[in-house]
Design an enzyme around this catalytic site. Sequence first.
Site, mmCIF file in Angstrom:
data_model
loop_
_atom_site.group_PDB
_atom_site.id
_atom_site.type_symbol
_atom_site.label_atom_id
_atom_site.label_comp_id
_atom_site.label_asym_id
_atom_site.label_seq_id
_atom_site.Cartn_x
_atom_site.Cartn_y
_atom_site.Cartn_z
ATOM 1 N N GLY A 17 41.295 30.643 38.962
ATOM 2 C CA GLY A 17 40.824 32.252 38.316
ATOM 3 C C GLY A 17 39.421 31.653 38.566
ATOM 4 O O GLY A 17 38.039 30.336 38.450
ATOM 5 N N GLY A 19 38.417 34.665 36.072
ATOM 6 C CA GLY A 19 37.154 35.060 35.720
ATOM 7 C C GLY A 19 37.553 34.756 34.069
ATOM 8 O O GLY A 19 37.798 33.449 34.136
ATOM 9 N N GLU A 107 50.187 41.028 38.041
ATOM 10 C CA GLU A 107 50.125 41.692 38.776
ATOM 11 C C GLU A 107 50.026 43.705 38.300
ATOM 12 O O GLU A 107 49.509 43.492 39.380
ATOM 13 C CB GLU A 107 51.171 41.883 40.118
ATOM 14 C CG GLU A 107 50.862 42.582 41.292
ATOM 15 C CD GLU A 107 51.844 41.772 42.280
ATOM 16 O OE1 GLU A 107 51.424 42.631 43.757
ATOM 17 O OE2 GLU A 107 52.457 41.675 42.390
HETATM 18 C C1 BEZ Z 1 40.729 35.421 36.562
HETATM 19 O O1 BEZ Z 1 39.983 34.606 35.813
HETATM 20 O O2 BEZ Z 1 40.941 34.456 37.863
HETATM 21 C C2 BEZ Z 1 41.753 36.697 36.661
HETATM 22 C C3 BEZ Z 1 42.462 36.804 35.345
HETATM 23 C C4 BEZ Z 1 42.850 38.036 34.534
HETATM 24 C C5 BEZ Z 1 42.880 38.845 35.710
HETATM 25 C C6 BEZ Z 1 42.513 38.662 37.754
HETATM 26 C C7 BEZ Z 1 42.221 36.983 37.742
#
Ligand code: BEZ
Length: 244
Positions: A17, A19, A107
């Site tokens: 992760g 984000g 997705e």
């Molecule tokens: C992330 O935190 O890596 C993430 C979360 C939701 C969608 C795409 C990436």
Amino acid sequence: MSTVAPLQDADEFWLFGYGSLIWKPPPHFDRRIPGFITGYVRRFWQASQDHRGTPEAPGRVVTLIEKSYWNQLKDHHDSAPERVWGVAYRIVPERVAEVKDYLDIREINGYTIHYTPFHPAAGVDPATLPTQVPISTLVYIGTPENDQFVGPEDPRRVVDVIFHSHGPSGPNPDYLFGLEKALDELSAESGDEHVTDLSNRLREMMAARRVPTPGPHPAPGPPQEHHFRRASSVDEQEETEKTS
Ligand code: BEZ
């Protein structure tokens, strides 16, 4: 970039992760390891119609850009760290099939599934790592081909959009400030100047408009057992509506 999962310890499934996953963990994880990947640049270049904005007024969230592609672009933020810091989660082996099903559903929001090597931060207890390091991790990327990919924008525009956006997962400013704080907490070197610059600009904009800066994190969830630092909440997922 690979879309095929390399061989790894049987039953091991790790998710990276970069984000909101940093502070909103996936379900059924038992290890949370800070660390980084390379070869990518993190940018607020993904429109969010379903979480931090609406179809009529999309917000902005992060995606990863392949460094070789980013090098060809003209970006207002013209430098980027070599490392994209985040966290890797190990999913408990008996829940892997269930979590993979859940991840396949995720997705559809413009992000696609890729696999990338993850490097644990220095100082992580080796006993908590699989035999093969770097760890092969699944990562979600909103590639330039997806409909919600925005591409380079003036930071003033990005901050203006974030300031005005709000979606089912909450205000877009909470996402930006949440990411800044979560990155600061990972390591002494995990700051990201793109994120910090946007956060500083947003704070300035809010101060000028006398808007109080919102708290960056949701209220902590119920206590749980984890091998590593407990993240703020497993109850409030970025995609709450899809987890129940
Ligand atoms: C992330 O935190 O890596 C993430 C979360 C939701 C969608 C795409 C990436």
